[in-house]
Design a protein around this motif. Structure first.
Motif, PDB file in Angstrom:
ATOM      1  N   LEU A 234      -1.138  11.566   0.863  1.00 21.56           N
ATOM      2  CA  LEU A 234      -0.321  10.419   0.460  1.00 21.56           C
ATOM      3  C   LEU A 234       1.039  10.442   1.136  1.00 21.56           C
ATOM      4  O   LEU A 234       1.536   9.415   1.618  1.00 21.56           O
ATOM      5  CB  LEU A 234      -0.160  10.404  -1.067  1.00 21.56           C
ATOM      6  CG  LEU A 234      -1.455  10.282  -1.882  1.00 21.56           C
ATOM      7  CD1 LEU A 234      -1.155  10.376  -3.370  1.00 21.56           C
ATOM      8  CD2 LEU A 234      -2.173   8.981  -1.564  1.00 21.56           C
ATOM      9  N   VAL A 235       1.650  11.609   1.189  1.00 20.53           N
ATOM     10  CA  VAL A 235       2.950  11.726   1.859  1.00 20.53           C
ATOM     11  C   VAL A 235       2.815  11.451   3.352  1.00 20.53           C
ATOM     12  O   VAL A 235       3.669  10.784   3.959  1.00 20.53           O
ATOM     13  CB  VAL A 235       3.546  13.121   1.604  1.00 20.53           C
ATOM     14  CG1 VAL A 235       4.830  13.318   2.401  1.00 20.53           C
ATOM     15  CG2 VAL A 235       3.821  13.323   0.120  1.00 20.53           C
ATOM     16  N   ALA A 236       1.723  11.923   3.959  1.00 20.83           N
ATOM     17  CA  ALA A 236       1.509  11.682   5.380  1.00 20.83           C
ATOM     18  C   ALA A 236       1.307  10.196   5.663  1.00 20.83           C
ATOM     19  O   ALA A 236       1.825   9.670   6.657  1.00 20.83           O
ATOM     20  CB  ALA A 236       0.299  12.479   5.867  1.00 20.83           C
ATOM     21  N   ILE A 237       0.585   9.506   4.794  1.00 19.99           N
ATOM     22  CA  ILE A 237       0.386   8.063   4.967  1.00 19.99           C
ATOM     23  C   ILE A 237       1.716   7.328   4.865  1.00 19.99           C
ATOM     24  O   ILE A 237       2.031   6.441   5.678  1.00 19.99           O
ATOM     25  CB  ILE A 237      -0.616   7.545   3.921  1.00 19.99           C
ATOM     26  CG1 ILE A 237      -2.023   8.052   4.235  1.00 19.99           C
ATOM     27  CG2 ILE A 237      -0.615   6.024   3.880  1.00 19.99           C
ATOM     28  CD1 ILE A 237      -3.038   7.711   3.176  1.00 19.99           C
ATOM     29  N   ALA A 238       2.526   7.702   3.870  1.00 23.76           N
ATOM     30  CA  ALA A 238       3.816   7.018   3.682  1.00 23.76           C
ATOM     31  C   ALA A 238       4.732   7.249   4.885  1.00 23.76           C
ATOM     32  O   ALA A 238       5.336   6.298   5.415  1.00 23.76           O
ATOM     33  CB  ALA A 238       4.476   7.511   2.390  1.00 23.76           C
ATOM     34  N   PHE A 239       4.840   8.477   5.351  1.00 21.85           N
ATOM     35  CA  PHE A 239       5.734   8.763   6.474  1.00 21.85           C
ATOM     36  C   PHE A 239       5.221   8.157   7.770  1.00 21.85           C
ATOM     37  O   PHE A 239       6.018   7.697   8.601  1.00 21.85           O
ATOM     38  CB  PHE A 239       5.895  10.276   6.631  1.00 21.85           C
ATOM     39  CG  PHE A 239       6.958  10.863   5.747  1.00 21.85           C
ATOM     40  CD1 PHE A 239       8.300  10.758   6.088  1.00 21.85           C
ATOM     41  CD2 PHE A 239       6.629  11.491   4.564  1.00 21.85           C
ATOM     42  CE1 PHE A 239       9.288  11.290   5.275  1.00 21.85           C
ATOM     43  CE2 PHE A 239       7.608  12.021   3.746  1.00 21.85           C
ATOM     44  CZ  PHE A 239       8.949  11.922   4.086  1.00 21.85           C
ATOM     45  N   SER A 240       3.909   8.167   7.972  1.00 26.19           N
ATOM     46  CA  SER A 240       3.375   7.548   9.190  1.00 26.19           C
ATOM     47  C   SER A 240       3.620   6.044   9.197  1.00 26.19           C
ATOM     48  O   SER A 240       3.967   5.470  10.239  1.00 26.19           O
ATOM     49  CB  SER A 240       1.887   7.844   9.310  1.00 26.19           C
ATOM     50  OG  SER A 240       1.169   7.303   8.200  1.00 26.19           O
ATOM     51  N   TYR A 241       3.482   5.395   8.035  1.00 23.80           N
ATOM     52  CA  TYR A 241       3.743   3.954   7.975  1.00 23.80           C
ATOM     53  C   TYR A 241       5.214   3.655   8.238  1.00 23.80           C
ATOM     54  O   TYR A 241       5.548   2.755   9.029  1.00 23.80           O
ATOM     55  CB  TYR A 241       3.337   3.416   6.607  1.00 23.80           C
ATOM     56  CG  TYR A 241       3.682   1.961   6.416  1.00 23.80           C
ATOM     57  CD1 TYR A 241       2.901   0.960   6.996  1.00 23.80           C
ATOM     58  CD2 TYR A 241       4.792   1.589   5.673  1.00 23.80           C
ATOM     59  CE1 TYR A 241       3.222  -0.378   6.832  1.00 23.80           C
ATOM     60  CE2 TYR A 241       5.124   0.259   5.501  1.00 23.80           C
ATOM     61  CZ  TYR A 241       4.341  -0.719   6.082  1.00 23.80           C
ATOM     62  OH  TYR A 241       4.668  -2.040   5.924  1.00 23.80           O
TER      63      TYR A 241
ATOM     64  N   PHE B 237       0.826  -1.209   0.000  1.00 21.53           N
ATOM     65  CA  PHE B 237       0.000   0.000   0.000  1.00 21.53           C
ATOM     66  C   PHE B 237       0.861   1.261   0.000  1.00 21.53           C
ATOM     67  O   PHE B 237       0.605   2.214  -0.734  1.00 21.53           O
ATOM     68  CB  PHE B 237      -0.918  -0.012   1.227  1.00 21.53           C
ATOM     69  CG  PHE B 237      -1.792   1.206   1.341  1.00 21.53           C
ATOM     70  CD1 PHE B 237      -2.882   1.384   0.509  1.00 21.53           C
ATOM     71  CD2 PHE B 237      -1.493   2.191   2.273  1.00 21.53           C
ATOM     72  CE1 PHE B 237      -3.678   2.504   0.615  1.00 21.53           C
ATOM     73  CE2 PHE B 237      -2.276   3.316   2.377  1.00 21.53           C
ATOM     74  CZ  PHE B 237      -3.374   3.463   1.537  1.00 21.53           C
ATOM     75  N   VAL B 238       1.923   1.261   0.815  1.00 23.20           N
ATOM     76  CA  VAL B 238       2.836   2.410   0.853  1.00 23.20           C
ATOM     77  C   VAL B 238       3.547   2.572  -0.474  1.00 23.20           C
ATOM     78  O   VAL B 238       3.711   3.684  -0.996  1.00 23.20           O
ATOM     79  CB  VAL B 238       3.835   2.249   2.008  1.00 23.20           C
ATOM     80  CG1 VAL B 238       4.909   3.332   1.945  1.00 23.20           C
ATOM     81  CG2 VAL B 238       3.118   2.317   3.336  1.00 23.20           C
ATOM     82  N   VAL B 239       3.980   1.462  -1.066  1.00 23.15           N
ATOM     83  CA  VAL B 239       4.654   1.532  -2.368  1.00 23.15           C
ATOM     84  C   VAL B 239       3.706   2.089  -3.434  1.00 23.15           C
ATOM     85  O   VAL B 239       4.093   2.936  -4.267  1.00 23.15           O
ATOM     86  CB  VAL B 239       5.177   0.138  -2.762  1.00 23.15           C
ATOM     87  CG1 VAL B 239       5.663   0.135  -4.209  1.00 23.15           C
ATOM     88  CG2 VAL B 239       6.314  -0.265  -1.842  1.00 23.15           C
ATOM     89  N   ALA B 240       2.450   1.625  -3.410  1.00 27.38           N
ATOM     90  CA  ALA B 240       1.479   2.116  -4.390  1.00 27.38           C
ATOM     91  C   ALA B 240       1.193   3.607  -4.196  1.00 27.38           C
ATOM     92  O   ALA B 240       1.110   4.372  -5.164  1.00 27.38           O
ATOM     93  CB  ALA B 240       0.177   1.313  -4.280  1.00 27.38           C
TER      94      ALA B 240
ATOM     95  N   SER C  34      -5.515   9.156  10.629  1.00 22.09           N
ATOM     96  CA  SER C  34      -5.449  10.489  11.239  1.00 22.09           C
ATOM     97  C   SER C  34      -4.418  11.374  10.543  1.00 22.09           C
ATOM     98  O   SER C  34      -4.652  12.569  10.332  1.00 22.09           O
ATOM     99  CB  SER C  34      -5.118  10.363  12.726  1.00 22.09           C
ATOM    100  OG  SER C  34      -3.867   9.716  12.902  1.00 22.09           O
ATOM    101  N   MET C  35      -3.294  10.789  10.143  1.00 23.82           N
ATOM    102  CA  MET C  35      -2.274  11.564   9.429  1.00 23.82           C
ATOM    103  C   MET C  35      -2.772  11.983   8.047  1.00 23.82           C
ATOM    104  O   MET C  35      -2.501  13.102   7.581  1.00 23.82           O
ATOM    105  CB  MET C  35      -0.996  10.751   9.313  1.00 23.82           C
ATOM    106  CG  MET C  35      -0.274  10.539  10.645  1.00 23.82           C
ATOM    107  SD  MET C  35       0.281  12.073  11.391  1.00 23.82           S
ATOM    108  CE  MET C  35       1.531  12.575  10.229  1.00 23.82           C
ATOM    109  N   ALA C  36      -3.517  11.087   7.377  1.00 22.62           N
ATOM    110  CA  ALA C  36      -4.079  11.445   6.069  1.00 22.62           C
ATOM    111  C   ALA C  36      -5.100  12.570   6.209  1.00 22.62           C
ATOM    112  O   ALA C  36      -5.145  13.497   5.391  1.00 22.62           O
ATOM    113  CB  ALA C  36      -4.720  10.217   5.425  1.00 22.62           C
ATOM    114  N   PHE C  37      -5.914  12.513   7.262  1.00 17.10           N
ATOM    115  CA  PHE C  37      -6.893  13.574   7.492  1.00 17.10           C
ATOM    116  C   PHE C  37      -6.195  14.900   7.805  1.00 17.10           C
ATOM    117  O   PHE C  37      -6.619  15.964   7.339  1.00 17.10           O
ATOM    118  CB  PHE C  37      -7.816  13.177   8.644  1.00 17.10           C
ATOM    119  CG  PHE C  37      -8.884  14.185   8.945  1.00 17.10           C
ATOM    120  CD1 PHE C  37     -10.001  14.294   8.133  1.00 17.10           C
ATOM    121  CD2 PHE C  37      -8.767  15.036  10.036  1.00 17.10           C
ATOM    122  CE1 PHE C  37     -10.991  15.226   8.407  1.00 17.10           C
ATOM    123  CE2 PHE C  37      -9.748  15.972  10.316  1.00 17.10           C
ATOM    124  CZ  PHE C  37     -10.861  16.069   9.500  1.00 17.10           C
TER     125      PHE C  37
END
Length: 313
Positions: A108-115, A9-12, A136-139
């Motif tokens: 998208l950047v927030a999701i990647a960094f949070s993961y 998911f992060v890669v995508a 929450s980071m995506a929001f």
């Protein structure tokens, strides 16, 4: 298995964000090449000046982009987003596009960094907690540009509100000196070019509307909408009534400028009266405990020494 799904998911998400950036850059470079080619063709075919050709092509580009994004409510010239950006001080034609891109890319950047952060600090974390953090980071990434623009808008409105009485005073001086309303506004805009650049830009935009054929009261009303303060709306009403009734504009401006100075003084007094209430929290949390420690520690040490000597006896 779940970690593999999260990793894919992060890669995508990273691939999609990078692809969007590459496509946007390619589109921008291609449009620049087409613009330069059309500029050369228009300048050679019609013999019109280069700046006029640039202005016509920029206008056509803006109209096409507005037509494309009008259905989505992203870049329409009369949309709420564009007006909020103007009120926040972002006058560039590309500001709505950058704002929309930020609301797409930042989640998208927030999701990647949070993961990546969750995997780095807690490799064996629970999937539910990880999903909650990523959501929450995506929001936050989605609402971040809105919060930034809203805060910028409020701070700039406070600057406009503090600058408006000075604008009225300078405008009154120019009108008393014999200048017309348009010439007075033009002269005052040059004075605010160094002290308050956004306010000077708004005045220049109003003058551009008047030069393009718009009526002066309508241009003033648009100025009040761009500024977003009540003082500007009252000023528009005052000028409209003076022009319709045929009364002296300078007399009305003198009375209104005095009222604006009184209001600014009252706002300053209100802020000064609110300071003691605002100081209660830092005094109670930081200063009073420190004073108690400084004052009571020697006494407590003396009492402790006295009690210890009494116990020994």
């Amino acid at each position: 298995m779940q970690s593999d799904v999260y990793a894919w998911f992060v890669v995508a998400a990273t691939f999609v964000s990078v692809s969007l950036v590459v496509v946007a850059l390619g589109f921008s470079l291609d449009r620049r090449r087409q613009i330069s080619m059309r500029l050369q063709e228009d300048a050679s075919a019609t013999g019109q000046p280069l700046d006029r050709a640039i202005g016509s092509l920029a206008l056509n580009m803006t109209e096409r982009l507005d037509a494309v994004f009008a259905g989505r409510g992203v870049m329409s010239s009369s949309s709420k987003v564009r007006m909020e950006l103007v009120q926040a001080g972002f006058f560039s034609p590309q500001a709505p596009m950058i704002y929309a891109a930020a609301k797409i890319v930042l989640p998208l950047v927030a999701i990647a960094f949070s993961y990546l952060g969750m995997k780095a600090f807690s490799p064996s974390g629970e999937s539910g907690a990880m999903l909650a953090v990523m959501a929450s980071m995506a929001f936050a990434g989605y609402k971040g540009p809105e919060a930034f623009v809203s805060r910028k808008k409020d701070s700039l409105a406070a600057v406009y509100r503090a600058t408006f009485p000075d604008f009225l005073d300078l405008l009154l001086v120019c009108i008393d000196a014999g200048l017309s309303m348009n010439a007075a506004v033009d002269r005052v805009a040059k004075e605010f070019d160094a002290s308050c650049k956004p306010f000077a830009i708004n005045l220049s935009l109003m003058l551009s509307e008047v030069r393009s054929g718009r009526a002066f009261p309508d241009a003033l009303e648009n100025l009040s909408v761009r500024l977003g303060i009540d003082e500007a709306k009252s000023f528009v009403t005052l000028v409209k009534q003076s022009l319709e009734l045929g009364s002296d504009v300078s007399t009305a401006l003198r009375v209104y400028s005095d009222e604006m100075r009184v209001k600014r003084l009252l706002r300053a007094e209100l802020m000064a009266n609110a300071l003691p209430i605002k100081m209660l929290l830092p005094l109670g949390v930081f200063i009073f405990p420190a004073l108690l420690i400084v004052v009571l520690t020697p006494a407590m040490m003396s009492l402790s020494a006295i009690f210890s000597s009494l116990v020994r006896k």
